[in-house]
Structures are given as C-alpha cells and as structure tokens.
Design an enzyme around this catalytic site. Structure first.
Site, PDB file in Angstrom:
ATOM      1  N   SER A   1      -9.703 -39.939 -49.756  1.00 24.28           N
ATOM      2  CA  SER A   1      -9.815 -39.256 -48.480  1.00 24.28           C
ATOM      3  C   SER A   1      -8.973 -39.958 -47.412  1.00 24.28           C
ATOM      4  O   SER A   1      -7.772 -40.141 -47.584  1.00 24.28           O
ATOM      5  CB  SER A   1     -11.287 -39.144 -48.076  1.00 24.28           C
TER       6      SER A   1
ATOM      7  N   ASP B   1     -11.645 -27.787 -51.249  1.00 23.99           N
ATOM      8  CA  ASP B   1     -11.439 -28.892 -50.311  1.00 23.99           C
ATOM      9  C   ASP B   1     -10.382 -28.450 -49.314  1.00 23.99           C
ATOM     10  O   ASP B   1      -9.251 -28.122 -49.698  1.00 23.99           O
ATOM     11  CB  ASP B   1     -10.983 -30.127 -51.090  1.00 23.99           C
TER      12      ASP B   1
ATOM     13  N   HIS C   1     -14.391 -31.785 -52.009  1.00 18.80           N
ATOM     14  CA  HIS C   1     -13.774 -33.033 -51.574  1.00 18.80           C
ATOM     15  C   HIS C   1     -14.329 -34.225 -52.350  1.00 18.80           C
ATOM     16  O   HIS C   1     -15.524 -34.301 -52.622  1.00 18.80           O
ATOM     17  CB  HIS C   1     -14.025 -33.202 -50.076  1.00 18.80           C
TER      18      HIS C   1
END
Length: 271
Positions: A120, A214, A244
């Site tokens: 991320s 995502d 995600h």
C-alpha cells in the site's frame, strides 16, 4: 488522525513473534527500526519491509504476520522501519531516510540478496526510495515486491470512480487527504510523493500484486505498463474480485500470494 496524534498507536511487534524470531530495535534518526531474524539460525537473505497504512497508520498485526512468514518460511532477516507518519513525516523527509536504509542493507548484505517489499503506502515509499537510490549511485536490491501499491496520491485516474463503487476498503476522498498530508510542501505530483510520476528504467525486477476490487488497481496497471515500456522486468498478479492488500489476508488467494513472495525471497538468497 488528530486522535492518533494525541494517543499514538503502538508499533511494537506482537509478543508471540518472539517465540520464533530474534528481535532487536535500533534507531535511524528518529525512526525505530526493528531487526527480525530466524531464531537460532543464520538468515539466508534479507528483506527491507515497508508497511502500509496510508502514511498515517502504524504497523498492525497483518504486517507483523507477513514478517513472521518471511522469517519462518523464507528464513530471512527482515528489517522493519516504524517510519514517522504524516503529517510529521512528509515525503521530503521520509524518502531520503528510507533510501539510506535500503542502501545500507544492500552494502552489508554479504552473500545473500536484499529484497525490498512494501504494501500500500509502504509500497509507494519503497518504490520512491528505489528510484532515488538508482538516481544517486545506480544501486538496486535483488528484487522489489509491491503489494497493492499506492503510487499516485493525486487519486486522479479516470477509472477509479467505477472501481471505488466495488471497493470494500478504500475511498478516494480519504486517500487524497492522507496524500496531501504526506506531500507536505511538495506537489502531489512530485515523484518523491507519487513515484508513478517518476521513471522506471534501471530498477530491479519487480513483482506486483493487486486485486480488481481495489481502487488503487489503476496504479498497479499503470506501473506495469510504464515499467515494461522502459525495459524493467515486471511479474504481475491481478486477482479477480479481491480487495486491497489481499496477500495479507487469511484467504486462499492471500496464502498463494504469500507463497510466491516466500519463493522470491528464497530465490534472492541464491543469486
């Protein structure tokens, strides 16, 4: 974020990690940096792992579970910086420290390879550090592994609106605000902040994981397209219907992704 600033969350590793790993902590500037190695064994490779959390969230249990997997299954030494979070930790301060940490690991790596892993926001910081290191002296890790990377904090890709409707985890407004805080005095488009706006030639081979549910999947797709066009090797895994950071989740697809990451770290040890 205001609440977190008043009462910061802990970034300490869970106690049970100490049952399978030797854990020490040092400081690089103001950053606490954890060094996690296989208990009673010589590591065969080393990993710099940069955690996610939108640049405003601390290390959490899923991050430490990935560290545990890398230590126990890949027999890797894993270096985990608890970097200063935004708004105190901005890209102009954070990327140079991450770059120096990566460079030091590569230089001291001995016979084993060095794998750079980020998820991320941590993947964005990791990629920016790799780009800066390339530009500074041409060094690169053995491989870069990016899990659901957040690479463009402007959140301006035209396909994101449609993906957001199916995304159970992320929303563009919150991401854009976190990105603004992380950018600080820099423009959101600056490659230090949004490494998707940088260049990709001369980077280490990359492996990228993303899910189709995502909103940041657009960043992964653009990265793969641009990096390959600039001659960088990219292995891309896009999981249909997954959200995600699915490789950190306790689902079959997540376990398969973790298996592949373990393979990549083991392979780096043999280079």
């Amino acid at each position: 974020m205001a609440s977190a600033a008043r009462r910061p969350a802990s970034h300490l590793p869970p106690r049970r990690l100490g049952r399978v790993a030797d854990i020490s902590r040092t400081f690089v500037g103001a950053w606490p940096v954890y060094d996690v190695s296989p208990l009673g064994a010589e590591p065969s490779a080393q990993v710099l792992y940069v955690h996610g959390g939108g640049y405003v969230g601390e290390l959490e249990r899923p991050h430490w579970e990935l560290v545990r997997t890398l230590v126990t299954r890949a027999r890797a030494r894993v270096v985990v910086p608890a970097y200063i979070l935004a708004p105190r930790g901005t890209a102009d301060r954070t990327v140079p420290v991450a770059t120096d940490l990566l460079s030091g690991l590569i230089a001291g790596g001995g016979d084993g390879g060095t794998v750079l892993i980020g998820d991320s926001a941590g993947a964005g910081l990791a990629l920016a550090a790799a780009q800066r290191l390339r530009d500074r002296d041409g060094e690169q890790p053995s491989r870069i592994v990016l899990v659901s990377p957040w690479l463009d904090v402007t959140m301006s890709h035209p396909d994101q609106a449609a993906i957001e409707e199916a995304d159970p985890v992320l929303a563009r407004a919150g991401l854009a605000e976190a990105g603004r805080l992380y950018a600080g005095t820099l423009a959101a488009e600056d490659p230090l902040v949004s490494p998707l706006r940088g260049t990709f030639g001369g980077l280490a081979p990359m492996t990228v994981f993303s899910g189709t549910r995502d909103v940041l999947a657009t960043d992964s797709r653009e990265l793969v397209r641009r990096a390959r066009a600039e001659g960088t090797e990219v292995e891309f895994h896009e999981a249909v219907g997954l959200p995600h950071v699915y490789p950190l989740l306790p689902v079959p697809e997540g376990r398969a992704a973790r298996d592949r990451i373990v393979e990549l770290v083991r392979s780096a040890a043999q280079l």
